[in-house]
Motif scaffolding. Structure first.
Motif, PDB file in Angstrom:
ATOM      1  N   GLY A 226     -14.525 -31.557  32.443  1.00 58.13           N
ATOM      2  CA  GLY A 226     -15.745 -31.161  32.591  1.00 58.13           C
ATOM      3  C   GLY A 226     -16.404 -30.560  31.436  1.00 58.13           C
ATOM      4  N   LEU A 227     -15.796 -30.205  30.390  1.00 61.66           N
ATOM      5  CA  LEU A 227     -16.157 -29.562  29.291  1.00 61.66           C
ATOM      6  C   LEU A 227     -16.641 -30.730  28.569  1.00 61.66           C
TER       7      LEU A 227
ATOM      8  N   GLY B  32     -17.828 -33.758  29.565  1.00 63.28           N
ATOM      9  CA  GLY B  32     -18.683 -34.408  30.351  1.00 63.28           C
ATOM     10  C   GLY B  32     -18.219 -35.571  30.966  1.00 63.28           C
TER      11      GLY B  32
ATOM     12  N   GLY C 169     -18.178 -44.757  24.908  1.00 61.17           N
ATOM     13  CA  GLY C 169     -18.408 -43.240  25.047  1.00 61.17           C
ATOM     14  C   GLY C 169     -17.355 -42.574  25.855  1.00 61.17           C
ATOM     15  N   GLN C 170     -17.042 -43.107  26.712  1.00 60.44           N
ATOM     16  CA  GLN C 170     -15.993 -42.361  27.767  1.00 60.44           C
ATOM     17  C   GLN C 170     -14.843 -42.091  27.017  1.00 60.44           C
TER      18      GLN C 170
ATOM     19  N   ARG D  87     -14.869 -39.424  24.557  1.00 63.22           N
ATOM     20  CA  ARG D  87     -14.909 -38.038  25.349  1.00 63.22           C
ATOM     21  C   ARG D  87     -13.349 -37.712  25.593  1.00 63.22           C
TER      22      ARG D  87
ATOM     23  N   ARG E 138      -8.788 -34.272  24.546  1.00 61.37           N
ATOM     24  CA  ARG E 138      -7.378 -34.197  24.145  1.00 61.37           C
ATOM     25  C   ARG E 138      -7.514 -33.345  22.784  1.00 61.37           C
TER      26      ARG E 138
ATOM     27  N   VAL F  58     -25.088 -43.509  22.550  1.00 62.60           N
ATOM     28  CA  VAL F  58     -23.955 -42.613  22.854  1.00 62.60           C
ATOM     29  C   VAL F  58     -23.641 -41.803  21.568  1.00 62.60           C
TER      30      VAL F  58
ATOM     31  N   VAL G   2     -25.571 -38.451  22.154  1.00 60.21           N
ATOM     32  CA  VAL G   2     -24.857 -37.825  23.210  1.00 60.21           C
ATOM     33  C   VAL G   2     -23.430 -36.942  22.508  1.00 60.21           C
TER      34      VAL G   2
ATOM     35  N   ASN H 224     -24.289 -34.170  20.165  1.00 62.76           N
ATOM     36  CA  ASN H 224     -24.830 -33.003  20.631  1.00 62.76           C
ATOM     37  C   ASN H 224     -23.516 -32.340  21.562  1.00 62.76           C
ATOM     38  N   LEU H 225     -22.710 -32.970  22.352  1.00 64.96           N
ATOM     39  CA  LEU H 225     -21.621 -32.418  22.857  1.00 64.96           C
ATOM     40  C   LEU H 225     -20.991 -31.833  22.148  1.00 64.96           C
TER      41      LEU H 225
ATOM     42  N   ASP I  30     -22.250 -28.632  20.887  1.00 63.52           N
ATOM     43  CA  ASP I  30     -22.264 -27.279  21.869  1.00 63.52           C
ATOM     44  C   ASP I  30     -21.073 -26.833  22.308  1.00 63.52           C
TER      45      ASP I  30
END
Lengths: 299, 566
Positions: free
Chosen positions: B442-443, B445, B461-462, B465, B470, B492, B495, B498-499, B502
């Protein structure tokens, strides 16, 4: 916080449980490749013969009946009888268990020895690599069948020693393959990542590197399985290893060879065909096994 | 939107092209109804993200699609020749002599065990451009034309003795040896440094202009295409979405996809949030927590030496035959810097400058030759790298790797990969572990249904993430980001950047950001360190280094970034 999301790459069906996915994938591989499906069917037939053999055969494989000696194939004796009147069909079926046991046991043994020595050599390098490499070179320096003969002759004529000898002569194949594959992955990103997670080196070997080289090892296992059967039969053929009257394909071919000139071809022919089919089956099985074991081919 | 293309007759005319690939799940259309025309002497850029079909289009033009691919519909006319209907013999004659191609990885495109000069001769002889007697002379001329210094000497070099940029020049020499009319360059500078990229692209443009050749440049980099091409075709998911003159595309992008692509491209004057699509309603960047000024990581006098005898692979390109093998090679030469709590420090330089070696040492995967690495007041360089896996400090320093694909175990599901660091630490019930994985997903995304997938079932992109999740699993204090977006598409990348920002603010971490891309560094970093040949050439705040660089080398780096006409 807002969840930043990109467009989903593609929509796929929901992931099934691991086992179901494996079964479905196996079905796919078999349906896609009829040769693999054929070799699988053959393999299952061999397995059934090995497990149930003694209880399904029509005659006692050891019982001699001199009255019915050297009969050609007929409705009574499908594969004919040998010089002592023993039913060849029964003997061929019963021999499956012994030959398969030798093949499987020797392959398991060499996989454990050679595979792990090779992975360690590739992963650690240095002295481990040198020692494993020189052992492999030493074994490769001999003509392999002669080496196997020597080992069995020296250690004694037992099934265990045939297994050990077959494992030893296959050692370099496994060690070298595992070494090169482990060496490639030694510096892979996921191995570094595993270190960062706090995995120790032995754990990285067992849980990260070994599973990733299994697809290739499966091909090797399947190929050497056929080779191991040939090797065991070969040793028995020249009188080392399994001794008569135990039913074993190699001995049966050896015994029947003398009768081919006089026209009794079936004594050597049927065990020979069994031997050929077994080797053929394992060689074809390799590709299919790799496709099944490799998750990247599963979608 | 039609564009008044040059009045010259089209040398290449692709009409209504559809290509299908036979796969396990039936046929897949890689490109659909693509129209492209190329005038003589024109440079056309085909821009798109991975999977947009830009490479497939160019392969179809040369008819080098792999066996599963099939031209389903449409026509390809190359100066009067119907490429779709042509026989293999005609095509072989066409390839090399009429059309030539430059591939992405120059080292892979060259035969590793043949002298480069001989490889050029081979092409010349194959297409009967020369006789055996004068082949060598012609090959040396070809090397001269691609601005290779000392061509007589380099004629005898093997590809492994040359740098990446040099290899790409050789590939260009090979492609141009027979004076083709059409050059297709498929991501010719991906994987090369910015300064090398500039040199190579300048060379390609100069040579093709000199010979009035037509060029197709395939790239994911809109800035690069706009800088060097006359016209740009933007592709998305197998379709051409926009064709425009490059001078117009930045000022007046027509299609929403082009606008999205442009927004996502890091550029001067754009902040992190500016990279995201307008429609994505995102909260403004949270205010960074006031820095306490506490030094988290201190590196002093760090040195890494390699003995010269091991000059294999990577190193051989720096040390050709001429070097004497005495003094050890210093990959990292006496550097020192600090990372404070809550701060992002950028480590910038071109390949071989020692930035990765430095990060590996800080990461404690590699032992320094000398120097000290102090983390949270403890000297972690005292613990040998091989024992560091079990050190309690391990969990406090984590890393996000450059290649999200390569850094995930192909046999672990996403959930298993994320859980791995937790499993090594303390025992946890299955449910608690799963809950923690879901929390981490969740953190970053990552939709929860992806947790049970294997890496090859995830997009780039996944996977990125998963790699970030990890690294965060153990709540580290310092995360080293080793070019975390280099293998990702720009949208990607926007994104993910930005992630990362954050997460840093939210979890109060510090980043050491290793990158060659100055635009990206500017977006994320508070302070920047520029490295060259193992030494620090410049250090300072991000604005200071990027707006008013003091070192000549930093200026070169900044200038080499493509400047599209605006």
């Amino acid at each position: 916080m807002t969840i930043l999301s990109e467009a989903p790459a593609e929509t796929k069906r929901p992931a099934a449980s691991g086992l179901m996915a494996m079964v479905r994938h196996t079905q796919y591989v078999l349906a896609e490749n009829p040769v693999t499906a054929g070799s699988f069917a053959l393999f299952i037939a061999f397995l059934i013969a090995a497990i149930l053999g003694p209880s399904i055969v029509p005659y006692d494989p050891l019982a001699s009946d001199t009255a019915a000696a050297l009969q050609s194939p007929s409705a009574h004796h499908w594969f004919g009888t040998d010089q002592l009147g023993r039913d060849i069909f029964s003997r061929v079926i019963v021999a499956t268990r012994l030959d398969m046991t030798i093949a499987i046991a020797s392959v398991v043994l060499v996989f454990l020895l050679g595979g792990f020595a090779g992975i360690a050599a590739g992963f650690y390098g240095g002295w481990t690599d040198r020692i494993v490499g020189r052992i492999s070179d030493t074994i490769m320096a001999f003509p392999l069948f002669v080496l196997a003969m020597g080992i069995v002759a020296a250690l004694g004529n037992t099934v265990t020693n045939i297994i050990v000898a077959t494992a030893i002569i296959n050692f370099p194949l496994y060690a070298r393959l595992a070494r090169s594959e482990a060496n490639i992955r030694r510096e892979a990103g996921f191995v570094h990542a595993a270190r960062l997670s706090g995995n120790s080196d032995p754990r990285i070997l067992m849980c990260f590197i070994l599973p990733n080289i299994m697809p290739l090892m499966m091909v090797q296992i399947s190929l050497t399985m056929g080779y191991a059967i040939l090797n065991a039969a070969g040793l028995s053929f020249i009188g080392l290893g399994v001794r008569p009257p135990t039913p074993e394909w190699g001995i049966m071919v050896a015994e029947g060879a003398a009768f081919i000139v006089s026209g009794e071809w079936w004594i050597a022919f049927f065990p020979g065909v069994a031997l050929m089919l077994a080797v053929f089956c394992f060689n074809l099985l390799g590709d299919g096994l790799r496709d099944i074991v490799d998750p990247q081919r599963r979608t | 939107m039609t564009v008044s293309s040059a009045t010259a007759p089209a040398i290449l005319d692709v009409r209504d092209l559809t290509i299908e690939f036979a796969t396990r799940r039936g046929t897949v259309r890689a490109i659909e109804h693509v129209d492209i025309s190329l005038a003589k002497g024109e440079t056309l850029g085909i821009v798109g993200e991975s999977g947009s079909g830009k490479s497939v289009t160019s392969y179809a033009v040369m008819r080098i699609l792999d066996r599963a691919g099939r031209i389903a519909e449409g026509s390809i006319m190359y100066s009067g020749v119907d490429v779709v209907a042509a026989s293999e013999d005609e095509l072989r004659d066409l390839r090399g002599r009429e059309m030539a191609m430059i591939f992405q990885n120059p080292r892979a495109a060259l035969n590793p065990i043949r002298q480069v000069g001989r490889q050029i001769e081979d092409v010349l002889l194959e297409h009967v451009q020369t006789t055996r007697g004068e082949a060598k002379q012609k090959a040396i001329e070809a090397l001269q034309q691609v601005r290779i210094a000392r061509p007589e000497e380099r004629y005898h070099a093997y590809p492994f003795e040359l740098s990446g940029g040099m290899c790409q020049r050789i590939v260009i020499a090979l492609a141009l040896a027979c004076r083709p009319q059409l050059l297709i360059a498929d991501e010719p500078t991906t994987g090369l440094d910015v300064t090398t990229q500039k040199a190579v692209m300048d060379l390609v443009v100069e040579l093709t202009r000199e010979r009035a050749m037509s060029t197709i440049l395939i790239t994911h980099d809109l800035g690069l295409a706009a800088t060097y091409c006359d016209r740009i075709v933007v592709m998305e998911k197998g379709k051409v979405v926009e064709t425009a003159l490059s001078k117009d595309i930045f000022s007046n992008p027509g299609h929403p996809y082009t606008r999205k692509l442009m927004r996502a491209t890091p550029r001067p004057g754009a902040g992190l949030r500016d990279l995201l699509p307008l429609e994505a309603a995102t909260a403004p960047l949270p205010a960074p927590a006031p820095s306490t000024g506490e030094v988290l990581l201190r590196v002093e006098g760090l040195v890494k030496e390699y003995p010269r005898q091991d000059t294999s692979g990577l190193f051989s390109k720096f040390f050709g035959k001429q070097q004497e093998p005495q003094a050890p090679f210093r990959a990292v030469d006496n550097i020192g810097f600090e990372v404070r709590r809550g701060e992002t420090v950028g480590l910038v330089g071109e390949s071989g400058c020692g930035k990765s070696t430095t990060s590996m040492m800080v990461m404690r995967l590699l032992d320094p030759t000398s120097g000290r690495i102090t983390f949270a007041g403890e000297d972690i360089s005292a613990v040998p790298a091989r024992n560091f896996a079990t050190n309690p400090m391990r969990r406090r320093i984590q890393m996000v790797f450059q290649d999200p694909t390569e850094s995930l175990n192909p046999r672990f599901t996403a959930a298993r990969a994320i859980a791995d660091p937790i499993l090594r630490g303390k025992s946890m019930s299955r449910d608690a572990l799963r809950a923690r994985c879901e929390e981490l997903a969740g953190l970053v995304g990552l939709p929860l249904e992806f947790l049970d997938r294997l890496p090859h079932q995830l997009s780039g992109g996944q996977k990125a993430r998963v790699g970030i999740a990890r690294a965060l699993a153990l709540s580290p204090d310092l995360v080293i980001l080793d070019e975390p977006t280099a293998a990702l598409d720009v949208s990607v990348q926007a994104v993910v950047l930005n992630l990362l920002q954050d997460l840093k603010i939210r979890l109060g971490m510090s980043y050491l950001f290793v990158s060659h891309d100055l635009h990206v560094v500017r977006l994320l970093c508070d302070r920047v360190i520029v490295m060259r040949a193992g030494k620090i050439v410049e250090a300072g705040t991000a604005e200071q280094v990027l707006e008013a660089p003091t070192a000549e080398y930093t200026r070169q780096l900044i200038e080499a970034i493509p400047h599209p006409p605006v």
